[in-house]
Design a protein around this motif. Structure first.
Motif, PDB file in Angstrom:
ATOM      1  N   VAL A 163     111.015 -14.006  26.362  1.00  0.00           N
ATOM      2  CA  VAL A 163     110.752 -13.944  27.800  1.00  0.00           C
ATOM      3  C   VAL A 163     109.383 -14.521  28.125  1.00  0.00           C
ATOM      4  CG1 VAL A 163     112.209 -11.906  28.123  1.00  0.00           C
ATOM      5  CG2 VAL A 163     109.760 -11.617  27.676  1.00  0.00           C
ATOM      6  N   SER A 164     109.237 -14.943  29.393  1.00  0.00           N
ATOM      7  CA  SER A 164     107.944 -15.370  29.933  1.00  0.00           C
ATOM      8  C   SER A 164     107.514 -14.347  30.984  1.00  0.00           C
ATOM      9  CB  SER A 164     108.055 -16.752  30.571  1.00  0.00           C
ATOM     10  OG  SER A 164     108.460 -17.719  29.622  1.00  0.00           O
ATOM     11  N   VAL A 165     106.221 -14.122  31.100  1.00  0.00           N
ATOM     12  CA  VAL A 165     105.691 -13.109  32.010  1.00  0.00           C
ATOM     13  C   VAL A 165     104.704 -13.762  32.971  1.00  0.00           C
ATOM     14  CG1 VAL A 165     104.444 -10.932  32.212  1.00  0.00           C
ATOM     15  CG2 VAL A 165     105.973 -11.310  30.266  1.00  0.00           C
ATOM     16  N   THR A 166     104.793 -13.400  34.256  1.00  0.00           N
ATOM     17  CA  THR A 166     103.894 -13.945  35.271  1.00  0.00           C
ATOM     18  C   THR A 166     103.400 -12.823  36.170  1.00  0.00           C
ATOM     19  OG1 THR A 166     105.095 -16.049  35.306  1.00  0.00           O
ATOM     20  CG2 THR A 166     103.647 -15.588  37.157  1.00  0.00           C
ATOM     21  N   ALA A 167     102.098 -12.821  36.462  1.00  0.00           N
ATOM     22  CA  ALA A 167     101.499 -11.862  37.388  1.00  0.00           C
ATOM     23  C   ALA A 167     100.725 -12.623  38.453  1.00  0.00           C
ATOM     24  CB  ALA A 167     100.575 -10.903  36.649  1.00  0.00           C
ATOM     25  N   GLN A 168     100.775 -12.133  39.689  1.00  0.00           N
ATOM     26  CA  GLN A 168     100.076 -12.818  40.781  1.00  0.00           C
ATOM     27  C   GLN A 168      99.535 -11.809  41.786  1.00  0.00           C
ATOM     28  OE1 GLN A 168     101.671 -16.533  42.427  1.00  0.00           O
ATOM     29  NE2 GLN A 168     101.431 -15.692  44.496  1.00  0.00           N
ATOM     30  N   LEU A 169      98.355 -12.125  42.317  1.00  0.00           N
ATOM     31  CA  LEU A 169      97.749 -11.354  43.395  1.00  0.00           C
ATOM     32  C   LEU A 169      97.371 -12.316  44.504  1.00  0.00           C
ATOM     33  CD1 LEU A 169      96.594  -8.630  44.447  1.00  0.00           C
ATOM     34  CD2 LEU A 169      94.413  -9.288  43.373  1.00  0.00           C
ATOM     35  N   GLY A 170      97.797 -12.017  45.746  1.00  0.00           N
ATOM     36  CA  GLY A 170      97.535 -12.923  46.864  1.00  0.00           C
ATOM     37  C   GLY A 170      96.895 -12.215  48.043  1.00  0.00           C
ATOM     38  N   ASP A 179      95.340  -8.794  60.574  1.00  0.00           N
ATOM     39  CA  ASP A 179      94.392  -7.846  59.994  1.00  0.00           C
ATOM     40  C   ASP A 179      94.213  -8.038  58.494  1.00  0.00           C
ATOM     41  OD1 ASP A 179      94.050  -6.566  62.490  1.00  0.00           O
ATOM     42  OD2 ASP A 179      95.891  -5.419  62.170  1.00  0.00           O
ATOM     43  N   GLY A 180      94.807  -9.104  57.971  1.00  0.00           N
ATOM     44  CA  GLY A 180      94.730  -9.357  56.540  1.00  0.00           C
ATOM     45  C   GLY A 180      95.848  -8.647  55.781  1.00  0.00           C
ATOM     46  N   LYS A 181      96.266  -9.211  54.672  1.00  0.00           N
ATOM     47  CA  LYS A 181      97.352  -8.641  53.874  1.00  0.00           C
ATOM     48  C   LYS A 181      97.165  -9.001  52.409  1.00  0.00           C
ATOM     49  CE  LYS A 181     101.235 -10.929  53.716  1.00  0.00           C
ATOM     50  NZ  LYS A 181     101.343 -11.265  52.273  1.00  0.00           N
ATOM     51  N   TRP A 182      97.395  -8.018  51.542  1.00  0.00           N
ATOM     52  CA  TRP A 182      97.448  -8.248  50.105  1.00  0.00           C
ATOM     53  C   TRP A 182      98.898  -8.249  49.644  1.00  0.00           C
ATOM     54  CZ3 TRP A 182      93.279  -9.521  47.232  1.00  0.00           C
ATOM     55  CH2 TRP A 182      92.014  -9.198  47.730  1.00  0.00           C
ATOM     56  N   ASP A 183      99.227  -9.055  48.645  1.00  0.00           N
ATOM     57  CA  ASP A 183     100.537  -8.970  48.016  1.00  0.00           C
ATOM     58  C   ASP A 183     100.372  -9.131  46.516  1.00  0.00           C
ATOM     59  OD1 ASP A 183     101.328 -11.915  47.149  1.00  0.00           O
ATOM     60  OD2 ASP A 183     100.515 -12.103  49.167  1.00  0.00           O
ATOM     61  N   TRP A 184     101.356  -8.657  45.768  1.00  0.00           N
ATOM     62  CA  TRP A 184     101.264  -8.665  44.319  1.00  0.00           C
ATOM     63  C   TRP A 184     102.652  -8.782  43.709  1.00  0.00           C
ATOM     64  CZ3 TRP A 184      99.277  -4.796  47.459  1.00  0.00           C
ATOM     65  CH2 TRP A 184     100.142  -3.724  47.704  1.00  0.00           C
ATOM     66  N   SER A 185     102.695  -9.263  42.471  1.00  0.00           N
ATOM     67  CA  SER A 185     103.961  -9.356  41.766  1.00  0.00           C
ATOM     68  C   SER A 185     103.712  -9.394  40.265  1.00  0.00           C
ATOM     69  CB  SER A 185     104.748 -10.603  42.192  1.00  0.00           C
ATOM     70  OG  SER A 185     104.067 -11.791  41.816  1.00  0.00           O
ATOM     71  N   LEU A 186     104.679  -8.870  39.524  1.00  0.00           N
ATOM     72  CA  LEU A 186     104.661  -8.904  38.063  1.00  0.00           C
ATOM     73  C   LEU A 186     106.101  -9.083  37.620  1.00  0.00           C
ATOM     74  CD1 LEU A 186     103.277  -8.561  35.303  1.00  0.00           C
ATOM     75  CD2 LEU A 186     103.656  -6.088  35.539  1.00  0.00           C
ATOM     76  N   GLY A 187     106.385 -10.194  36.949  1.00  0.00           N
ATOM     77  CA  GLY A 187     107.771 -10.480  36.614  1.00  0.00           C
ATOM     78  C   GLY A 187     107.960 -11.051  35.229  1.00  0.00           C
ATOM     79  N   ALA A 188     109.207 -10.961  34.757  1.00  0.00           N
ATOM     80  CA  ALA A 188     109.591 -11.515  33.462  1.00  0.00           C
ATOM     81  C   ALA A 188     110.854 -12.340  33.640  1.00  0.00           C
ATOM     82  CB  ALA A 188     109.831 -10.408  32.444  1.00  0.00           C
ATOM     83  N   THR A 189     110.923 -13.478  32.963  1.00  0.00           N
ATOM     84  CA  THR A 189     112.101 -14.343  33.039  1.00  0.00           C
ATOM     85  C   THR A 189     112.554 -14.702  31.630  1.00  0.00           C
ATOM     86  OG1 THR A 189     110.749 -16.357  33.167  1.00  0.00           O
ATOM     87  CG2 THR A 189     111.402 -15.333  35.256  1.00  0.00           C
ATOM     88  N   ARG A 190     113.859 -14.942  31.520  1.00  0.00           N
ATOM     89  CA  ARG A 190     114.425 -15.382  30.251  1.00  0.00           C
ATOM     90  C   ARG A 190     115.403 -16.510  30.514  1.00  0.00           C
ATOM     91  NH1 ARG A 190     117.400 -11.945  25.390  1.00  0.00           N
ATOM     92  NH2 ARG A 190     117.791 -13.758  24.050  1.00  0.00           N
ATOM     93  N   LYS A 191     115.271 -17.596  29.751  1.00  0.00           N
ATOM     94  CA  LYS A 191     116.176 -18.732  29.882  1.00  0.00           C
ATOM     95  C   LYS A 191     117.280 -18.653  28.839  1.00  0.00           C
ATOM     96  CE  LYS A 191     113.106 -22.124  32.026  1.00  0.00           C
ATOM     97  NZ  LYS A 191     112.541 -23.497  31.938  1.00  0.00           N
ATOM     98  N   ILE A 192     118.500 -18.845  29.291  1.00  0.00           N
ATOM     99  CA  ILE A 192     119.660 -18.901  28.412  1.00  0.00           C
ATOM    100  C   ILE A 192     120.406 -20.180  28.755  1.00  0.00           C
ATOM    101  CG2 ILE A 192     121.751 -17.745  27.633  1.00  0.00           C
ATOM    102  CD1 ILE A 192     120.565 -15.125  28.602  1.00  0.00           C
ATOM    103  N   LYS A 193     120.118 -21.230  27.992  1.00  0.00           N
ATOM    104  CA  LYS A 193     120.649 -22.554  28.270  1.00  0.00           C
ATOM    105  C   LYS A 193     120.235 -22.981  29.677  1.00  0.00           C
ATOM    106  CE  LYS A 193     124.377 -22.294  24.895  1.00  0.00           C
ATOM    107  NZ  LYS A 193     125.832 -22.413  24.641  1.00  0.00           N
TER     108      LYS A 193
END
Length: 219
Positions: A163-170, A179-193
């Motif tokens: 798997v590949s892992v990606t984290a982001q803060l915006g 008024d401003g906004k924060w967003d966040w994410s943490l994810g994992a992906t797997r390629k099968i063909k």
């Protein structure tokens, strides 16, 4: 009409790139997500969305793409159709990317808008670190205001891991977040063909957090 023109502009880009004596490749993606989240905010009212797009890339770094998704009602539109042209290349140990994107909502009234994203990424071993920003100038769809978004991202990919892992803060401020906004994410992906399976924990301080599942086919 403006969205159709943006799509036509991308279609016209392919022969232009070909005339530049650079190889042009086309890639396609089609998938489904359990919730269409954009910068932490749901655009499908927490319902599944069908998405797909096509990208044209030239050997000199020029590219263009068209991408679409089903969405919840937005100004009378139930579909999003975006188009962009840009350039990516290496400079000073970084991978740079600059583009101009048009966010279109066919059938919507006064909701289409332009945005200009830029980013820089650096790879070190299995890690890739990136920072980016996107600016939308003052325009009618934004109520005569501008909008600014910035983010930091870290991605980990190893040939030894499935798997590949990606984290982001915006951070966003402007027409879409007065008024401003924060967003966040943490994810994992797997390629099968040709398939890519993903699970992402995503949220913002303006919407509840959720886990988004994705299934995407690329060809």
């Amino acid at each position: 009409m403006r969205t159709l023109l943006a799509g036509a502009a991308l279609a016209a880009l392919v022969p232009v790139l070909a005339q530049a004596a650079e190889p042009v490749t086309l890639s396609y993606k089609l998938g489904i997500v359990s919730d269409y989240r954009f910068r932490g905010v749901t655009f499908s009212d927490r319902e599944p969305a069908l998405q797909g797009g096509v990208t044209a890339s030239a050997g000199n770094g020029l590219y263009g793409w068209v991408w679409g998704s089903t969405i919840a009602d937005y100004g009378g539109a139930d579909t999003e159709l975006d188009a962009a042209v840009g350039w990516t290349g290496a400079a000073g140990g970084l991978t740079l990317d600059v583009s101009a994107a048009r966010y279109g909502y066919p059938g919507g009234k006064g909701v289409d808008y332009w945005e200009f994203p830029v980013s820089a990424a650096h790879a070190a071993g299995d890690w890739t670190w990136a920072v980016g920003a996107a600016w939308s100038p003052e325009q009618d769809a934004l109520g005569g205001q501008d909008n600014r978004y910035g983010y930091a991202r870290a991605a980990w990919t190893s040939p030894k891991a499935p798997v590949s892992v990606t984290a982001q803060l915006g951070r966003e401020h402007g027409a879409f977040a007065p008024d401003g906004k924060w967003d966040w994410s943490l994810g994992a992906t797997r390629k099968i063909k040709a398939l890519e399976l993903g699970l992402t924990y995503v949220g913002s301080d303006r919407a509840g957090d959720t886990v988004v599942a994705t299934v995407t086919a690329g060809f």
